[in-house]
Design an enzyme around this catalytic site. Structure first.
Site, PDB file in Angstrom:
ATOM      1  N   LYS A  25      30.977  31.940  44.818  1.00 47.91           N
ATOM      2  CA  LYS A  25      30.825  32.399  43.388  1.00 47.91           C
ATOM      3  C   LYS A  25      30.009  31.845  42.821  1.00 47.91           C
ATOM      4  O   LYS A  25      29.719  30.520  42.639  1.00 47.91           O
ATOM      5  CB  LYS A  25      32.429  32.184  42.821  1.00 47.91           C
ATOM      6  CG  LYS A  25      32.648  33.133  41.584  1.00 47.91           C
ATOM      7  CD  LYS A  25      34.124  33.077  41.170  1.00 47.91           C
ATOM      8  CE  LYS A  25      34.566  33.846  40.098  1.00 47.91           C
ATOM      9  NZ  LYS A  25      36.137  33.976  39.954  1.00 47.91           N
ATOM     10  N   GLU A  29      51.687  38.353  38.244  1.00 45.24           N
ATOM     11  CA  GLU A  29      52.567  38.358  37.091  1.00 45.24           C
ATOM     12  C   GLU A  29      54.132  38.752  37.373  1.00 45.24           C
ATOM     13  O   GLU A  29      54.826  38.262  36.526  1.00 45.24           O
ATOM     14  CB  GLU A  29      51.964  39.160  35.960  1.00 45.24           C
ATOM     15  CG  GLU A  29      50.644  38.645  35.445  1.00 45.24           C
ATOM     16  CD  GLU A  29      49.406  39.049  36.246  1.00 45.24           C
ATOM     17  OE1 GLU A  29      49.535  39.626  37.220  1.00 45.24           O
ATOM     18  OE2 GLU A  29      48.341  38.430  35.867  1.00 45.24           O
ATOM     19  N   ARG A  68      52.603  44.913  33.759  1.00 47.95           N
ATOM     20  CA  ARG A  68      53.306  45.020  35.324  1.00 47.95           C
ATOM     21  C   ARG A  68      54.446  44.370  35.601  1.00 47.95           C
ATOM     22  O   ARG A  68      54.796  44.613  36.454  1.00 47.95           O
ATOM     23  CB  ARG A  68      52.053  44.620  36.179  1.00 47.95           C
ATOM     24  CG  ARG A  68      51.660  43.433  36.129  1.00 47.95           C
ATOM     25  CD  ARG A  68      50.361  43.168  37.319  1.00 47.95           C
ATOM     26  NE  ARG A  68      49.427  44.331  37.500  1.00 47.95           N
ATOM     27  CZ  ARG A  68      48.467  44.281  38.468  1.00 47.95           C
ATOM     28  NH1 ARG A  68      48.476  43.239  39.328  1.00 47.95           N
ATOM     29  NH2 ARG A  68      47.691  45.138  38.489  1.00 47.95           N
TER      30      ARG A  68
HETATM   31  C1  LIG Z   1      46.908  41.735  36.909  1.00 50.25           C
HETATM   32  C2  LIG Z   1      45.503  40.882  36.375  1.00 50.25           C
HETATM   33  N1  LIG Z   1      45.804  39.439  36.092  1.00 50.25           N
HETATM   34  C3  LIG Z   1      44.672  38.713  35.696  1.00 50.25           C
HETATM   35  C4  LIG Z   1      43.572  39.306  35.733  1.00 50.25           C
HETATM   36  C5  LIG Z   1      42.491  38.033  35.236  1.00 50.25           C
HETATM   37  N2  LIG Z   1      41.249  38.088  36.094  1.00 50.25           N
HETATM   38  C6  LIG Z   1      40.169  38.590  36.128  1.00 50.25           C
HETATM   39  S1  LIG Z   1      39.169  38.388  37.571  1.00 50.25           S
HETATM   40  C7  LIG Z   1      40.260  37.182  37.815  1.00 50.25           C
HETATM   41  C8  LIG Z   1      40.115  36.290  39.174  1.00 50.25           C
HETATM   42  C9  LIG Z   1      39.821  37.411  40.234  1.00 50.25           C
HETATM   43  O1  LIG Z   1      39.574  36.670  41.371  1.00 50.25           O
HETATM   44  P1  LIG Z   1      39.098  37.239  42.679  1.00 50.25           P
HETATM   45  O2  LIG Z   1      39.808  38.540  43.185  1.00 50.25           O
HETATM   46  O3  LIG Z   1      39.152  36.340  43.831  1.00 50.25           O
HETATM   47  O4  LIG Z   1      37.533  37.639  42.478  1.00 50.25           O
HETATM   48  P2  LIG Z   1      36.297  36.927  42.198  1.00 50.25           P
HETATM   49  O5  LIG Z   1      36.240  36.688  40.741  1.00 50.25           O
HETATM   50  O6  LIG Z   1      36.403  35.637  42.802  1.00 50.25           O
HETATM   51  O7  LIG Z   1      35.115  37.741  42.904  1.00 50.25           O
HETATM   52  C10 LIG Z   1      41.413  37.073  36.973  1.00 50.25           C
HETATM   53  C11 LIG Z   1      42.458  36.342  37.515  1.00 50.25           C
HETATM   54  C12 LIG Z   1      43.244  40.425  36.002  1.00 50.25           C
HETATM   55  N3  LIG Z   1      41.948  41.050  35.954  1.00 50.25           N
HETATM   56  N4  LIG Z   1      44.114  41.254  36.502  1.00 50.25           N
HETATM   57 MG   LIG Z   2      37.530  35.104  44.485  1.00 52.72          MG
END
Ligand SMILES: Cc1ncc(C[n+]2csc(CCOP(=O)(O)OP(=O)(O)O)c2C)c(N)n1
Ligand SMILES: [Mg+2]
Ligand SMILES: CC(=O)[C@@H](O)[C@H](O)COP(=O)(O)O
Length: 648
Positions: free
Chosen positions: A291, A376, A404
């Protein structure tokens, strides 16, 4: 490689890319230059607008590979959560839009069908892409269409339950579905749980991929005993892999698995994607990425690899905006103070410990905070478990993400009358993240849950007080919701009406204009809209001479009995809420008046039930007519119809 180390790219190659078709002719060397130019572009643009920098820096080669191996939009690209689709937008003709990224009239921070037919999923809630992909691949198979669905899903999103519901179904098909697991080991913070550990185990065995390449090189391209080289290599790989590397859980599900590959090695990415495409069936490509890759301030940012910063100094990565006192910080401080006094209070986060403030509790009481991943629903029902075992969980999520978990809150928590407190940050209109991030549904959706109480503090003082009251409730769940951004200035009450019974909480009188027993307008101002209500009252009283009372109910659900009594004393009731009108506080107060046979007209001001485009919170509220000037004008017009003209 990072921007400052890299020879400064001139962006010439990138500017020649008008669409995915321009990528296919580029040489390997040109691809690495293009990747560097894209990273420079991302840093230059996002440093000015803010946005999801870390995630997009991490998917440059993967996205380039997708567009080189597949043919979007015939082959359909899905991005889980969608916050990592900037590179896709850059490659599909939208470079010019980045100057207004996430701003009114500018590019959305997520895929947008309105922007491009290369885009599909607009919902920024995680863990949905594989379900969409399963459905789409089934449709294409049903129609016999020769096209692939390619879904990119992060390791964090994979901790969401829907992904596993989808994988269970996908594994039972033979549809053309390529799933790119973008494994950077992080959500915001390092991804938690057994799945993350499993991916790490797979990551630690890249050897067999390298051995495969070694064998491939040594055997050369000549067919062996009549079999194509790849089949031989695959047999060798299987032998080596089984000997030195664990089978992935994806393969245990019956899915083909390619990887892990270096997600920043363009050639390896494209080889893997071509191999996956050739399977013509469901296949996982496990790509290991970093990242923030290629920009040292992001790579070295231990908090969240510059996941979603505001505007920052491109040279240093330092945020430009000075931190202000945020609602989140007030919550975090008070939660720690409560937890110091209450050993039964524990915290739960859904992979967002820092953004929700729960991290502060984790630093003080690490054994009393649980990060459940982006899950969640599990957060809500595991909280029910904690409560059944005698603890009082505080589940801190963004308001929009609790949607959700409605069934879990309704039946797993509330029906059992369990003491769980849900703290909803970013409640109401947020702004840059657009409609799927607006926390405008909670007071309507959860307002129907029997026994659940909802509080909407109006400032820091009431946040502290109402949080304490919420975690003191032992006979059912509570919700405490507050908006994004800087906390409102304290707005002390003139006095409180009722609340002595410890049930309704009573109603705070915030302002009273005019005199006399028969009062004209009662403004019920919910949460941070209390300031708006006070401002409107002053305008209406001064400009039209109406007698106006402004109140803030300590609990907005259920409607306090004192509110009904106050309504009886007024000629008009106006409710103000930072939430959708349908089923909101206004509707609930109107119902309470009807049930009490209080025949006073009520007008409700809130967010229209619709999809409101991204912008700043202030812009969107102004577009909706929710400003002091607009509301004062409306209140005066409504009052003029019910208040007898006075002889002055
Ligand atoms: C249901 C839900 N919960 C929390 C979030 C907040 N959120 C946005 S991006 C993220 C992290 C995503 O991690 P990953 O899927 O590994 O993607 P990366 O950012 O590492 O590319 C979170 C928790 C969300 N978008 N949707
Ligand atoms: Mg990730
Ligand atoms: C994509 C996502 O869900 C989050 O990263 C979101 O952008 C958070 O926004 P704020 O934390 O800035 O409110």
């Amino acid at each position: 490689m990072s921007v400052e180390e890299d020879q400064v790219t001139d962006g010439r190659l990138l500017s020649s890319v008008t669409g995915p078709q321009d990528l296919k002719r580029l040489t390997t060397d040109e691809m690495s230059v293009l990747a560097a130019e894209i990273r420079d572009f991302l840093v230059a643009k996002v440093s000015r607008t803010g946005g999801h920098l870390g995630p997009n820096l991490g998917v440059v080669e993967l996205t380039l590979g997708m567009h080189r191996v597949f043919d979007s939009p015939r082959d359909r690209f899905l991005f889980d959560t969608g916050h990592q689709a900037y590179v896709h937008k850059i490659l599909t003709g939208r470079q010019d839009g980045f100057d207004l990224l996430r701003q009114r009239g500018g590019l959305s921070g997520y895929p947008s069908q309105q922007e491009s037919d290369h885009d599909l999923i607009e919902n920024s809630h995680a863990s949905t892409a594989l379900s969409y992909a399963d459905g789409m691949a089934k449709a294409y198979a049903l129609r016999g269409e020769d096209r692939h669905v390619v879904a990119m899903v992060g390791d964090g999103a994979l901790t969401g339950g829907m992904c596993w519901e989808a994988l269970n179904n996908i594994a039972a098909t033979e549809n053309k579905l390529v799933i790119i697991v973008n494994d950077n080991g992080r959500s915001y913070a390092p991804t938690i749980g057994g799945l993350s550990d499993h991916l790490a185990t797979l990551r630690l065995n890249p050897g067999y991929e390298k051995v495969l390449d070694l064998v491939k090189d040594s055997l050369g391209a000549t067919p062996v005993v009549g079999k194509p080289v790849y089949e031989v290599l695959h047999a060798v790989k299987r032998g080596i892999k089984d000997a030195v590397a664990p089978q992935s859980m994806f393969e245990d599900l019956g899915l083909k698995y390619v990887g892990p590959i270096d997600g920043h090695d363009q050639a390896a990415v494209e080889t893997a994607l071509r191999r996956a495409k050739g399977f013509n069936g469901p296949v996982i490509v496990h790509a290991v990425t970093k990242k923030g890759f290629g920009y040292r301030p992001a790579e070295e940012d231990e908090a969240d690899c510059l996941h979603g910063p505001g505007a920052f100094d491109a040279e240093t990565g330092k945020l430009l905006a000075a931190p202000s006192v945020k609602w989140t910080g007030v919550f975090a401080d008070e939660l720690v103070a409560i937890a110091d006094e209450r050993p039964d209070v524990v915290g739960i986060t859904a992979a967002m410990a820092e953004p929700t403030g729960i991290a502060k509790l984790a630093r003080k009481h690490p054994e009393r905070v649980y990060d459940v991943g982006i899950a969640e629903q599990h957060a809500a029902t595991s909280a029910a478990g904690l409560a059944l075992a005698g603890l009082h969980p505080v589940v801190a999520v963004y308001a929009t993400f609790l949607n959700r978990a409605f069934d879990q809150v309704l039946l797993d928590v509330a029906m059992h009358r369990l003491p769980v407190t849900f703290v909803l940050d970013r409640a109401g209109i947020t702004g840059p993240d657009g409609p799927s991030h607006y926390g405008v549904w909670d007071m309507s959706v959860f307002g129907v849950v029997p026994g659940l109480r909802i509080a909407a503090p109006r400032d820091a003082a009431t946040l502290r007080e109402e949080l304490r009251e919420a975690v003191a409730v032992e006979d059912g769940p509570t919700i405490l919701r507050f908006p994004t951004g800087s906390v409102a200035a304290d707005l002390p009450a003139l006095r409180r009406v009722g609340g002595a019974d410890g049930v309704s909480g009573g109603v705070d009188i915030l302002a009273e204009h005019g005199s006399g027993a028969e009062r004209d307008v009662l403004i019920v101002a919910v949460g941070a809209f209390a300031h708006l209500g006070v401002d409107v009252a002053a305008r209406v009283a001064a400009e039209q001479g109406y007698s106006v009372t402004v109140v803030d109910p300590r609990w907005v659900r259920p409607v306090p009995i004192e509110l009904v009594a106050l309504a009886r004393e007024h000629r008009l009731v106006v409710t103000l809420e930072d939430g959708v009108r349908n089923g909101g506080v206004g509707d609930a107060v109107a119902k309470a008046l009807r049930d009490a046979e209080v025949d006073v007209p009520l007008r409700d001001i809130g967010v229209p039930n619709d999809w409101h485009a991204h912008g700043t919170r202030a812009q969107i509220l102004a577009d909706l007519g929710i400003t002091a000037q607009d509301v004062a004008r409306d209140v005066a017009a409504w009052a003029s119809r019910v208040v007898p003209a006075r002889t002055h």
